[in-house]
Design a protein around this motif. Structure first.
Motif, PDB file in Angstrom:
ATOM      1  N   CYS A  75      -8.407 -11.281  34.417  1.00  0.00           N
ATOM      2  CA  CYS A  75      -9.634 -11.764  33.739  1.00  0.00           C
ATOM      3  C   CYS A  75      -9.337 -10.872  32.032  1.00  0.00           C
ATOM      4  CB  CYS A  75     -10.726 -11.154  34.062  1.00  0.00           C
ATOM      5  SG  CYS A  75     -12.206 -11.474  33.071  1.00  0.00           S
ATOM      6  N   ARG A  76      -9.683 -12.033  31.232  1.00  0.00           N
ATOM      7  CA  ARG A  76      -9.510 -11.370  29.654  1.00  0.00           C
ATOM      8  C   ARG A  76     -10.940 -11.220  29.077  1.00  0.00           C
ATOM      9  NH1 ARG A  76      -8.625  -9.303  25.268  1.00  0.00           N
ATOM     10  NH2 ARG A  76      -7.047 -10.217  23.595  1.00  0.00           N
ATOM     11  N   ILE A  77     -11.058  -9.960  28.674  1.00  0.00           N
ATOM     12  CA  ILE A  77     -12.461  -9.386  28.162  1.00  0.00           C
ATOM     13  C   ILE A  77     -12.425  -9.453  26.510  1.00  0.00           C
ATOM     14  CG2 ILE A  77     -14.003  -7.709  27.934  1.00  0.00           C
ATOM     15  CD1 ILE A  77     -13.801  -8.832  30.913  1.00  0.00           C
ATOM     16  N   ARG A  78     -13.224 -10.477  26.077  1.00  0.00           N
ATOM     17  CA  ARG A  78     -13.077 -10.677  24.605  1.00  0.00           C
ATOM     18  C   ARG A  78     -13.978  -9.916  23.833  1.00  0.00           C
ATOM     19  NH1 ARG A  78      -8.748 -14.249  23.705  1.00  0.00           N
ATOM     20  NH2 ARG A  78      -8.124 -15.205  25.437  1.00  0.00           N
ATOM     21  N   THR A  79     -15.168  -9.894  24.418  1.00  0.00           N
ATOM     22  CA  THR A  79     -16.248  -9.158  23.431  1.00  0.00           C
ATOM     23  C   THR A  79     -16.803  -8.146  24.535  1.00  0.00           C
ATOM     24  OG1 THR A  79     -17.819 -10.750  24.655  1.00  0.00           O
ATOM     25  CG2 THR A  79     -17.041 -11.422  22.395  1.00  0.00           C
ATOM     26  N   ARG A  80     -17.233  -7.102  23.822  1.00  0.00           N
ATOM     27  CA  ARG A  80     -17.847  -5.826  24.609  1.00  0.00           C
ATOM     28  C   ARG A  80     -18.855  -5.229  23.657  1.00  0.00           C
ATOM     29  NH1 ARG A  80     -13.617  -1.839  24.145  1.00  0.00           N
ATOM     30  NH2 ARG A  80     -12.551  -3.074  22.872  1.00  0.00           N
ATOM     31  N   SER A  81     -19.896  -4.793  24.336  1.00  0.00           N
ATOM     32  CA  SER A  81     -21.074  -4.061  23.683  1.00  0.00           C
ATOM     33  C   SER A  81     -21.611  -3.041  24.582  1.00  0.00           C
ATOM     34  CB  SER A  81     -22.102  -5.120  23.249  1.00  0.00           C
ATOM     35  OG  SER A  81     -22.655  -5.714  24.675  1.00  0.00           O
ATOM     36  N   ILE A  82     -22.854  -2.247  24.159  1.00  0.00           N
ATOM     37  CA  ILE A  82     -23.445  -1.425  24.993  1.00  0.00           C
ATOM     38  C   ILE A  82     -24.541  -1.932  25.572  1.00  0.00           C
ATOM     39  CG2 ILE A  82     -24.176   0.916  25.030  1.00  0.00           C
ATOM     40  CD1 ILE A  82     -21.303   0.781  24.296  1.00  0.00           C
ATOM     41  N   ASN A  83     -24.742  -1.715  26.747  1.00  0.00           N
ATOM     42  CA  ASN A  83     -25.885  -2.141  27.515  1.00  0.00           C
ATOM     43  C   ASN A  83     -26.068  -1.483  28.719  1.00  0.00           C
ATOM     44  OD1 ASN A  83     -27.999  -3.458  28.952  1.00  0.00           O
ATOM     45  ND2 ASN A  83     -27.465  -5.772  28.126  1.00  0.00           N
ATOM     46  N   LEU A  84     -26.883  -0.322  28.446  1.00  0.00           N
ATOM     47  CA  LEU A  84     -27.296   0.722  29.528  1.00  0.00           C
ATOM     48  C   LEU A  84     -27.882   0.042  30.912  1.00  0.00           C
ATOM     49  CD1 LEU A  84     -27.948   4.036  27.374  1.00  0.00           C
ATOM     50  CD2 LEU A  84     -25.761   3.017  28.280  1.00  0.00           C
ATOM     51  N   ILE A  85     -28.564  -0.882  30.468  1.00  0.00           N
ATOM     52  CA  ILE A  85     -29.531  -1.486  31.666  1.00  0.00           C
ATOM     53  C   ILE A  85     -28.556  -2.098  32.421  1.00  0.00           C
ATOM     54  CG2 ILE A  85     -31.148  -3.370  32.211  1.00  0.00           C
ATOM     55  CD1 ILE A  85     -32.845  -2.977  29.600  1.00  0.00           C
ATOM     56  N   VAL A  86     -27.740  -2.911  32.026  1.00  0.00           N
ATOM     57  CA  VAL A  86     -26.771  -3.638  32.982  1.00  0.00           C
ATOM     58  C   VAL A  86     -25.774  -2.567  33.774  1.00  0.00           C
ATOM     59  CG1 VAL A  86     -24.790  -5.097  33.029  1.00  0.00           C
ATOM     60  CG2 VAL A  86     -26.497  -5.734  31.647  1.00  0.00           C
ATOM     61  N   LEU A  87     -25.380  -1.584  33.011  1.00  0.00           N
ATOM     62  CA  LEU A  87     -24.582  -0.333  33.607  1.00  0.00           C
ATOM     63  C   LEU A  87     -25.518   0.309  34.796  1.00  0.00           C
ATOM     64  CD1 LEU A  87     -22.970   1.578  30.479  1.00  0.00           C
ATOM     65  CD2 LEU A  87     -21.865  -0.326  32.051  1.00  0.00           C
ATOM     66  N   SER A  88     -26.695   0.535  34.555  1.00  0.00           N
ATOM     67  CA  SER A  88     -27.465   1.256  35.770  1.00  0.00           C
ATOM     68  C   SER A  88     -27.755   0.327  36.941  1.00  0.00           C
ATOM     69  CB  SER A  88     -28.653   1.233  35.217  1.00  0.00           C
ATOM     70  OG  SER A  88     -29.832   1.900  36.033  1.00  0.00           O
ATOM     71  N   ASP A  89     -28.114  -1.059  36.385  1.00  0.00           N
ATOM     72  CA  ASP A  89     -28.058  -2.070  37.490  1.00  0.00           C
ATOM     73  C   ASP A  89     -26.850  -2.293  38.417  1.00  0.00           C
ATOM     74  OD1 ASP A  89     -30.814  -2.417  36.810  1.00  0.00           O
ATOM     75  OD2 ASP A  89     -30.344  -4.185  35.853  1.00  0.00           O
TER      76      ASP A  89
END
Length: 265
Positions: A75-89
């Motif tokens: 899998c190629r990851i092209r976009t990244r951001s910061i989302n602590l809600i998703v990390l926690s879930d």
């Protein structure tokens, strides 16, 4: 949801599919690569799949078997951001697999919905938060009330411009160059409007929300976890982002200086 309690027995293909989605969610949301590899490996081990290897970089995920006839997912990851809600879930999901109440299909839908979920904060709220943060940093640096207002305007203008440029899919380097130039130009304008403004406090305060501190910290954590490739990538990314902001700011100040204006009074 249906198929309650059926997540305890999965095929190898189903396990690989779940592990890949978990990796994508974590990497897209700003997790360090060591956390991504650990979460994917732990999920595979939970379902009895122990012959899979996980390889993750900040932009790439590979999950596959060692033998030549085995399956491999890339899998190629092209976009990244910061989302602590998703990390926690996602962390809650991977650490509570034994009590997870949903089946494979419903779990896959649940995880894929998080992939397409819109961020909890829109870009205008982020711009407001950046403006407030810039003003508070300027105050912490010893600025006065004029610096507080000027840094609020400067940080807000730079972030608004950055968000508007992001719609044109420019590289992050040039977006940060323009943001740095906007900080310098707006700070100079504020100092020209009020003699009580302090150039240093306004500039440094407005720069603080743009500094890639989290990326550099993740790079150090990858280094400590033994992921040398990811550590190098993240550290280099943080340094390049910081340099791009500095280049934009310096270009504005140098241009203004050669136009004959006195920057610091």
């Amino acid at each position: 949801m249906s198929e309650a309690g059926k997540l305890q027995s999965l095929t190898k293909e189903q396990t690989m599919n779940l592990a890949l989605v978990v990796g994508k969610l974590l990497l897209k949301s700003g997790a360090e690569t060591s956390r991504v590899e650990d979460s994917m490996t732990r999920l595979c081990y939970h379902f009895g799949v122990r012959d899979l290897n996980v390889f993750v970089t900040p932009t790439f995920i590979m999950l596959g078997e060692e033998n030549t006839e085995g399956k491999t997912i890339v899998c190629r990851i092209r976009t990244r951001s910061i989302n602590l809600i998703v990390l926690s879930d996602v962390n809650n999901f991977t650490y509570n697999l034994s009590t997870w109440p949903y089946g494979y299909e419903d779990t896959l839908v649940y995880l894929n919905n998080m992939l397409t979920m819109t961020p909890p904060y829109n870009k205008w709220l982020l711009c407001l938060a950046s403006a407030i943060g810039s003003a508070c940093f300027a105050q912490l640096l010893g600025g006065n009330s004029h610096d507080f207002i000027a840094a609020f305007v400067t940080g807000g203008v730079a972030m608004v411009l950055l968000k508007l440029l992001s719609g044109y899919r420019l590289s992050a380097f040039w977006e940060n160059v323009v943001a740095g130039a906007a900080i310098g130009a707006t700070a100079i304008f504020c100092c020209a409007m009020s003699r009580q403004c302090t150039m240093e406090a306004i500039t440094v305060g407005a720069l603080m929300p743009f500094l890639p501190g989290l990326a550099f910290t993740n790079g150090l954590r990858d280094y400590m976890a033994g992921d040398l490739i990811s550590g190098n990538c993240r550290a280099a990314e943080a340094i390049i982002f910081a340099m791009s902001i500095a280049i934009g700011l310096a270009a504005t100040l140098v241009a203004w200086w050669y136009w004959g204006w006195q920057l610091w009074k």
